[in-house]
Design a protein around this motif. Structure first.
Motif, PDB file in Angstrom:
ATOM      1  N   LEU A  98      -4.816   3.329   7.595  1.00  0.00           N
ATOM      2  CA  LEU A  98      -5.248   2.069   8.191  1.00  0.00           C
ATOM      3  C   LEU A  98      -4.696   1.906   9.608  1.00  0.00           C
ATOM      4  O   LEU A  98      -5.401   1.433  10.506  1.00  0.00           O
ATOM      5  N   ARG A  99      -3.432   2.287   9.812  1.00  0.00           N
ATOM      6  CA  ARG A  99      -2.852   2.183  11.157  1.00  0.00           C
ATOM      7  C   ARG A  99      -3.611   3.067  12.146  1.00  0.00           C
ATOM      8  O   ARG A  99      -3.875   2.666  13.284  1.00  0.00           O
ATOM      9  N   LEU A 159       0.834  -1.198   0.000  1.00  0.00           N
ATOM     10  CA  LEU A 159       0.000   0.000   0.000  1.00  0.00           C
ATOM     11  C   LEU A 159       0.870   1.250   0.000  1.00  0.00           C
ATOM     12  O   LEU A 159       1.946   1.268   0.610  1.00  0.00           O
ATOM     13  N   LYS A 190      -2.075   5.546   2.534  1.00  0.00           N
ATOM     14  CA  LYS A 190      -3.132   4.590   2.840  1.00  0.00           C
ATOM     15  C   LYS A 190      -2.741   3.691   4.019  1.00  0.00           C
ATOM     16  O   LYS A 190      -3.573   3.349   4.862  1.00  0.00           O
ATOM     17  N   ALA A 191      -1.472   3.312   4.065  1.00  0.00           N
ATOM     18  CA  ALA A 191      -1.007   2.488   5.186  1.00  0.00           C
ATOM     19  C   ALA A 191      -1.140   3.257   6.496  1.00  0.00           C
ATOM     20  O   ALA A 191      -1.556   2.699   7.521  1.00  0.00           O
ATOM     21  N   ARG A 220      -6.744   3.970  11.936  1.00  0.00           N
ATOM     22  CA  ARG A 220      -8.063   3.371  12.185  1.00  0.00           C
ATOM     23  C   ARG A 220      -7.954   2.206  13.173  1.00  0.00           C
ATOM     24  O   ARG A 220      -8.780   2.057  14.077  1.00  0.00           O
ATOM     25  N   LEU A 221      -6.945   1.373  13.005  1.00  0.00           N
ATOM     26  CA  LEU A 221      -6.761   0.233  13.897  1.00  0.00           C
ATOM     27  C   LEU A 221      -6.455   0.685  15.322  1.00  0.00           C
ATOM     28  O   LEU A 221      -6.922   0.089  16.298  1.00  0.00           O
TER      29      LEU A 221
END
Length: 234
Positions: free
Chosen positions: A33-34, A25, A29-30, A36-37
């Protein structure tokens, strides 16, 4: 060991990327996502759990019993051995228990029920009745959260025909999100988390409901009044 796990993870993800025909990614974008997690965002919470704690307890009991579990409220842990002895007599079950090695359960005076034969530890295939310390009771659906750990062996949730789960009223939460928040706050995530709603059952064969299809055919929940230590995995 950590490096080996990281290498295995990288190899698995690399295989997936090749299968999808794409590379890693992009950095933005990476990072998204991090974030969000790490944030654990919540989805829409059902309005039916917007209740005070006493009402949540009643909702949990109603939902659990609707799913074929039985629920008993007791004043405190001192009442537990005599209650279990009486429950086993009523159900015509053997007075033999395998009990989770949890400090709350170990502290109970099992000598108050001298006819109960008991031991602490993992369940064996021959065990008929287990006593587990639950971690959380989810009022939204009448579901128990049962993490694995040294103090809460998963075999107790699967092998015996009858499972008795002990919680405190303070362990009752509203939605699933509250239960998972509680689990994260307890420390590292366990290897296994079982979400149990009622006894094991299936209607796959001719649409006939069969209890005990792939686990306990009886689930008895004991709610103890007052606060106290939670059921965090060991």
């Amino acid at each position: 060991m950590k490096q080996d796990n990281q290498a295995q993870r990288a190899a698995i993800l690399g295989t997936i990327r090749r299968g999808l025909g794409r590379g890693a990614l992009p950095a933005d974008k990476a990072a998204m996502l991090r974030t969000r997690l790490d944030a654990h965002p919540r989805h829409t919470i059902p309005a039916r759990v917007a209740l005070d704690h006493d009402a949540l307890i009643e909702l949990f009991i109603a939902n659990a019993t609707r799913e074929y579990a039985t629920v008993q409220r007791l004043a405190d842990m001192a009442d537990l051995p005599a209650h279990i002895a009486g429950y086993l007599r009523e159900q015509n079950l053997p007075a033999e228990l395998v009990i989770a090695p949890h400090p709350d359960l170990e502290a109970a005076n099992w000598n108050d029920a001298p006819l109960l034969a008991h031991r602490f530890g993992r369940a064996q295939p021959s065990d008929m009745v287990s006593v587990q310390r639950g971690f959380a009771a989810i009022a939204e659906t009448g579901t128990l959260m049962l993490p694995s750990g040294q103090r809460s062996p998963t075999t107790l949730n699967l092998l015996p025909d009858t499972e008795i789960v002990v919680l405190r009223e303070s362990d009752v939460v509203g939605p699933y999100e509250d239960a998972f928040d509680r689990l994260r706050q307890a420390g590292g995530m366990p290897r296994n988390v079982m979400l149990v709603t009622g006894p094991s059952r299936s209607a796959d064969i001719e649409r006939t409901l069969e209890l005990g299809a792939h686990g306990p055919r009886r689930l008895h929940i004991v709610l103890l009044g007052g606060a106290g230590g939670d059921g965090a995995q060991g």
